[in-house]
Enzyme design. Structure first.
Site, mmCIF file in Angstrom:
data_model
loop_
_atom_site.group_PDB
_atom_site.id
_atom_site.type_symbol
_atom_site.label_atom_id
_atom_site.label_comp_id
_atom_site.label_asym_id
_atom_site.label_seq_id
_atom_site.Cartn_x
_atom_site.Cartn_y
_atom_site.Cartn_z
ATOM 1 N N ASP A 79 0.632 -0.491 -0.407
ATOM 2 C CA ASP A 79 -0.140 0.340 -0.045
ATOM 3 C C ASP A 79 0.918 1.045 0.158
ATOM 4 O O ASP A 79 0.756 2.438 0.992
ATOM 5 C CB ASP A 79 -0.508 -0.400 1.569
ATOM 6 C CG ASP A 79 -2.160 1.243 1.488
ATOM 7 O OD1 ASP A 79 -2.278 1.769 0.404
ATOM 8 O OD2 ASP A 79 -2.963 1.365 2.173
ATOM 9 N N GLU A 89 3.935 -8.052 7.165
ATOM 10 C CA GLU A 89 2.981 -7.983 6.655
ATOM 11 C C GLU A 89 2.569 -9.481 5.653
ATOM 12 O O GLU A 89 2.108 -9.583 4.520
ATOM 13 C CB GLU A 89 1.326 -7.598 6.828
ATOM 14 C CG GLU A 89 1.401 -6.393 7.291
ATOM 15 C CD GLU A 89 0.290 -5.279 7.434
ATOM 16 O OE1 GLU A 89 0.319 -5.167 5.545
ATOM 17 O OE2 GLU A 89 -0.395 -4.841 8.216
ATOM 18 N N TYR A 94 -6.077 -2.851 13.263
ATOM 19 C CA TYR A 94 -6.852 -1.891 13.076
ATOM 20 C C TYR A 94 -7.774 -1.936 13.827
ATOM 21 O O TYR A 94 -8.820 -1.808 12.551
ATOM 22 C CB TYR A 94 -6.408 -1.686 11.447
ATOM 23 C CG TYR A 94 -4.868 -0.831 11.432
ATOM 24 C CD1 TYR A 94 -4.927 0.509 10.815
ATOM 25 C CD2 TYR A 94 -4.007 -1.612 10.421
ATOM 26 C CE1 TYR A 94 -3.638 0.100 10.808
ATOM 27 C CE2 TYR A 94 -2.936 -1.237 10.437
ATOM 28 C CZ TYR A 94 -2.393 -0.150 10.589
ATOM 29 O OH TYR A 94 -1.520 0.617 9.707
ATOM 30 N N GLU A 151 1.416 -1.052 14.067
ATOM 31 C CA GLU A 151 0.601 -0.528 13.668
ATOM 32 C C GLU A 151 -0.356 -0.469 14.444
ATOM 33 O O GLU A 151 -1.087 -1.522 14.438
ATOM 34 C CB GLU A 151 0.652 -0.743 12.341
ATOM 35 C CG GLU A 151 1.854 -0.599 11.029
ATOM 36 C CD GLU A 151 1.918 -1.222 9.269
ATOM 37 O OE1 GLU A 151 0.335 -0.607 9.391
ATOM 38 O OE2 GLU A 151 2.537 -1.428 9.290
#
Length: 588
Positions: free
Chosen positions: A154, A408, A461, A497
């Site tokens: 991303d 990731e 998240y 994160e």
């Protein structure tokens, strides 16, 4: 430099090639108004002329002890680079974020010389990072020549010569590499101690038959000699050993001492027949990093990481190194009160890490292995090469306290277990003094690589990518998630994160997603979970995503890039920046 593009996967100029004036360092994508160049994938050609001083060319006789060589050094070219000088192919390098160099002495002319670099930014299944070439077989929807290089990470796949290029004159007899590490530390006060340093100076191959002695000296920040040693190279055929400092000021992270980031100078002098042939000074922070099942320690003190994730990204220059921007970013990070960051998701420019060393910002240095989708021997070989180059580059930097192997990855796959077991062993064989981690977003109980790591790093998240909008769930979900991992693995754990997208200036009461209020509230509720986890001994750090908004590939979920930044892309603070600043400046 001038830039020429040669089409997708083509290998040279053709009559259709466009030529642009191109600054270096920079990405080429955003320099012009051309959408075609912005999205270009394939081979681009950089070329310029250069002149070397005539003095550099006088002593190039390889048989003479006075011989010097001329080297071209690239700080980083994304992704694959082939270099020619005066039409002679000199070197090929794969990997977009680490330096390489080549001796060009034998091909130089006394007048003008021509430097040519072919840069291929195409990503494949076995490049790091990975990509996929998409050629749709549907002429109803796509023209026959339609080709796209897809990738899953991303951030925008900026390309070009991203780091400085230097032409250097070096002695043929001299220093090839230096390794220095703190092997023993006995604290003598709040910020100093008695220290033993281990060092090894590798010399160029001709040096071993010509050089006579090596003198190493450690100086403090004021240039005062603290200790030195002299070695007879001719007899011992090596320049390595240990030196002791009875009282040395230590390198400390920002916020832990009034004078963080203190560095000594490790000085090396190489002599042949009583004549000084080479001289090098290496800034070096004296500190130790250790860890156990629960904590990370810097200089034997427990360390809690107050940090964030970042990107090398800015308008116009893309990922090109920009010194004013680098210093501005470090001053903003100092204003936030943080003490560290991760080089997400690739190695950053050497100049940036040098600044972090000086500012006292702890760094988790990450490889460019982002979103790996497969695990086989071919990819592992390239991954090892990247880690070897990364560790060789950053091994002497005090700010670097850990290596991150990937971000990731699809590490739920069975093949990931063997892959990471071998990769961890490889990295730890190169550096035994720093912990190794991988950053994972895989669900608890499914990650095949976590068991081999020294430190666990989780991307989570809650109330953004899962249960979007349900802020009331954050604390419970974060505490339960971290507690499960800790109970299973008994390793230090940090949140690498967490966060939410926010369009600056977009407001709502009560908070709704994409607003400054929602981003701020999401941070505060995560803080509550972090405080409880830290108090129970289950958390060693928190790193918000992200420092600033950054560019991504176009997509309907991205409004001109990723908006999770505390700052806008042009470094204007959002409300969340003030929220985080208040927290970090209050945390001990």
């Amino acid at each position: 430099m001038v830039l020429g593009t040669s089409g997708f996967l083509q290998k040279g100029f053709n009559e259709k090639s466009e030529v642009f004036l191109m600054p270096v360092p920079s990405s080429f994508n955003d320099i012009t108004t051309s959408a075609e160049l912005r999205d270009f994938v394939g081979v681009s050609w950089y070329q310029r002329q250069f002149i070397v001083p005539t003095e550099w060319l006088k002593n190039t006789d390889r048989a003479s002890p006075q011989t010097r060589k001329v080297v071209v050094r690239f700080g980083g070219v994304h992704y694959n680079a082939v270099v020619w000088v005066n039409g002679a192919k000199m070197i090929e390098h794969e990997g977009g974020h680490l330096p390489f160099e080549v001796d060009v002495s034998d091909v130089l002319d006394g007048s003008k010389n021509c430097l040519t670099v072919a840069v291929n930014n195409t990503l494949f299944n076995h490049s790091i990072p990975q990509g996929e070439i998409f050629r749709p077989n549907n002429t109803d929807l796509y023209p026959a020549d339609y080709v796209v290089n897809k990738y899953t990470f991303d951030f925008f796949n900026y390309a070009g010569i991203h780091r400085p290029v230097h032409i250097i004159s070096l002695p043929l007899i001299g220093v090839e590499d230096i390794s220095v590490s703190t092997t023993r530390l006995s604290r003598r006060g709040s910020d100093s101690g008695q220290v033993t340093l281990k060092y090894e100076v590798l010399l160029t191959e001709p040096s071993w038959t010509t050089a006579s002695k090596c003198i190493v000296t450690m100086l403090d920040a004021d240039g005062i000699v603290k200790t030195s040693a002299e070695l007879d190279i001719f007899q011992q055929k090596q320049c390595k050993g240990t030196i002791q400092l009875a009282e040395a000021k230590l390198w400390w992270p920002s916020g832990s001492r009034p004078d963080p980031g203190y560095r000594h100078t490790f000085q090396v002098q190489i002599f042949a027949a009583h004549e000084l042939f080479d001289y090098y000074e290496l800034p070096f922070g004296i500190r130790t990093v250790t860890w156990d099942n629960n904590e990370i320690y810097i200089n034997s003190e427990p360390f809690y990481l107050k940090g964030l994730g970042r990107h090398e990204d800015f308008d116009i220059r893309g990922k090109g190194f920009d010194l004013p921007l680098a210093i501005k970013d470090h001053n903003l990070m100092k204003w936030l009160g943080l003490n560290g960051y991760r080089t997400s998701h690739y190695p950053y420019a050497e100049e940036i890490l040098d600044l972090s060393d000086q500012y006292g910002f702890v760094v988790i240095s990450e490889s460019p292995a982002v979103n790996l989708v497969n695990f086989d021997d071919e990819l592992l070989a390239k991954h090892k090469l990247v880690m070897a180059e990364l560790i060789a580059r950053d091994k002497n930097r005090a700010c670097v306290i850990a290596w991150s192997l990937s971000n990731e990855a699809r590490s739920f796959q069975p093949a990931a277990g063997k892959y990471y077991k071998e990769l961890v062993a490889f990295a730890k064989n190169l550096d035994t003094e720093r912990p190794v981690t991988m950053v994972t977003n895989v669900k608890f109980g499914q990650d095949q690589g976590a068991q081999y790591m020294d430190i666990l790093a989780l991307n989570r998240y809650f109330s953004w990518y899962s249960d979007t909008g349900s802020l009331q769930l954050i604390k419970q979900q974060m505490i339960n998630e971290v507690s499960q991992w800790r109970e299973e693995y008994h390793k230090p754990l940090l949140i690498s994160e967490y966060g939410a997208d926010c369009v600056a200036g977009y407001h709502s009461d009560p908070p709704v997603i994409w607003t400054e209020e929602y981003q701020s509230e999401l941070l505060k509720l995560n803080f509550e979970a972090f405080d409880q986890l830290r108090q129970s001994g289950n958390l060693v750090g928190e790193m918000v995503w992200n420092f600033a908004d950054f560019q991504t590939a176009q997509g309907y979920k991205r409004a001109n890039g990723n908006k999770k930044g505390l700052f806008t892309r042009d470094r204007k603070p959002k409300s969340a920046a003030h929220v985080l600043r208040e927290r970090y400046n209050s945390l001990l």
